[in-house]
Scaffold this motif. Structure first.
Motif, short mmCIF file in Angstrom:
data_model
loop_
_atom_site.label_atom_id
_atom_site.label_comp_id
_atom_site.label_asym_id
_atom_site.label_seq_id
_atom_site.Cartn_x
_atom_site.Cartn_y
_atom_site.Cartn_z
N GLY A 41 -2.25 10.05 10.04
CA GLY A 41 -3.18 9.02 9.60
C GLY A 41 -2.78 8.30 8.33
O GLY A 41 -3.52 7.45 7.84
N HIS A 42 -1.60 8.62 7.77
CA HIS A 42 -1.18 8.04 6.50
C HIS A 42 0.16 7.31 6.57
O HIS A 42 0.67 6.86 5.55
N VAL A 43 0.74 7.18 7.75
CA VAL A 43 2.03 6.51 7.92
C VAL A 43 1.80 5.00 8.05
O VAL A 43 1.13 4.55 8.97
N ILE A 55 14.24 17.75 5.01
CA ILE A 55 12.91 17.17 4.97
C ILE A 55 12.48 17.10 3.51
O ILE A 55 12.74 18.00 2.72
N ALA A 56 11.86 15.99 3.18
CA ALA A 56 11.41 15.78 1.80
C ALA A 56 10.15 14.92 1.82
O ALA A 56 9.94 14.13 2.75
N ALA A 57 9.33 15.07 0.80
CA ALA A 57 8.06 14.32 0.73
C ALA A 57 7.73 13.99 -0.72
O ALA A 57 8.36 14.50 -1.65
N ASP A 58 6.72 13.15 -0.87
CA ASP A 58 6.25 12.71 -2.18
C ASP A 58 7.36 12.03 -2.99
O ASP A 58 7.43 12.17 -4.21
N ILE A 59 8.20 11.29 -2.29
CA ILE A 59 9.28 10.53 -2.91
C ILE A 59 8.68 9.22 -3.43
O ILE A 59 8.10 8.46 -2.64
N GLY A 112 0.79 -1.22 0.00
CA GLY A 112 0.00 0.00 0.00
C GLY A 112 0.82 1.27 0.00
O GLY A 112 0.27 2.37 -0.03
N THR A 113 2.16 1.14 0.03
CA THR A 113 3.02 2.33 0.01
C THR A 113 2.89 3.04 -1.34
O THR A 113 3.05 2.43 -2.39
N VAL A 114 2.61 4.34 -1.28
CA VAL A 114 2.50 5.17 -2.48
C VAL A 114 3.71 6.10 -2.57
O VAL A 114 4.28 6.28 -3.64
N THR A 115 4.11 6.68 -1.45
CA THR A 115 5.26 7.60 -1.41
C THR A 115 6.02 7.41 -0.11
O THR A 115 5.55 6.74 0.82
N LEU A 149 4.24 5.99 3.22
CA LEU A 149 2.92 6.63 3.29
C LEU A 149 1.96 6.01 2.29
O LEU A 149 2.38 5.56 1.22
N ASP A 150 0.69 6.07 2.61
CA ASP A 150 -0.33 5.48 1.73
C ASP A 150 -0.88 6.45 0.70
O ASP A 150 -1.83 6.15 0.00
N ARG A 151 -0.27 7.63 0.59
CA ARG A 151 -0.73 8.61 -0.40
C ARG A 151 0.36 9.65 -0.66
O ARG A 151 1.32 9.76 0.08
N LYS A 152 0.16 10.40 -1.70
CA LYS A 152 0.98 11.57 -1.99
C LYS A 152 0.47 12.69 -1.09
O LYS A 152 -0.73 12.83 -0.88
#
Length: 162
Positions: free
Chosen positions: A148-150, A69-73, A44-47, A127-130
């Motif tokens: 709620g998405h980790v 810090i970085a996201a949407d990887i 279920g990992t998206v990013t 994470l389960d979403r972008k």
């Protein structure tokens, strides 16, 4: 989930990722980011998102120093020095913000412990979403967006000498 980094292998971070390295941004801040490999991400990992911090900075400056810090990887391998010019994920504001402002503090800002060897923590989140954050977000923005998405969280540690 397995997270690996040759920069933190064996617990000692090589000089090139901090103040004794040769790569600096236009403000004199170390800019060679560490490589990261992620394997066996949960279903279920998206990013992925990451936070690299220095809690040993608290006695020196009064807070945990944020180095990256970085996201949407969406990739499982982040190459060495990938932070410079990255366009396939977003990067937030590091703690160099107080010295150099927003422009000088987006992306990786390397290690410069002033008083003693410091231990650095690299937190990687599946994470389960972008998250949909934009470049220049703050740490609190990241944590609010991740709530709620980790799916899983792994921490690596390494020490950089002063």
């Amino acid at each position: 989930m397995k997270v690996m980094s040759e920069a933190m292998n064996g617990g000692v971070i090589p000089d090139k990722y901090g103040k004794r390295g040769k790569d600096m941004n236009g403000y004199g801040v170390p800019s060679r980011s560490i490589p990261i490999t992620i394997e066996e991400a949960p279903e279920g990992t998206v990013t992925f998102a990451l936070v690299m911090e220095d809690k040993d900075a608290v006695p020196v400056c009064g807070f945990s120093w944020i180095h990256w810090i970085a996201a949407d990887i969406t990739k499982n391998v982040i190459k060495e020095n990938d932070s410079v010019g990255a366009t396939d994920y977003v990067q937030g504001i590091n703690s160099w913000f107080g010295t150099y402002g927003r422009e000088g503090a987006v992306g990786y800002g390397g290690m410069t412990p002033p008083n003693a060897p410091h231990t650095y923590e690299l937190h990687v989140f599946a994470l389960d979403r972008k998250l949909g954050l934009e470049n220049g977000f703050f740490l609190n923005d990241l944590f609010h967006a991740m709530e709620g998405h980790v799916l899983e969280h792994v921490t690596l540690t390494g020490t950089y000498a002063n």
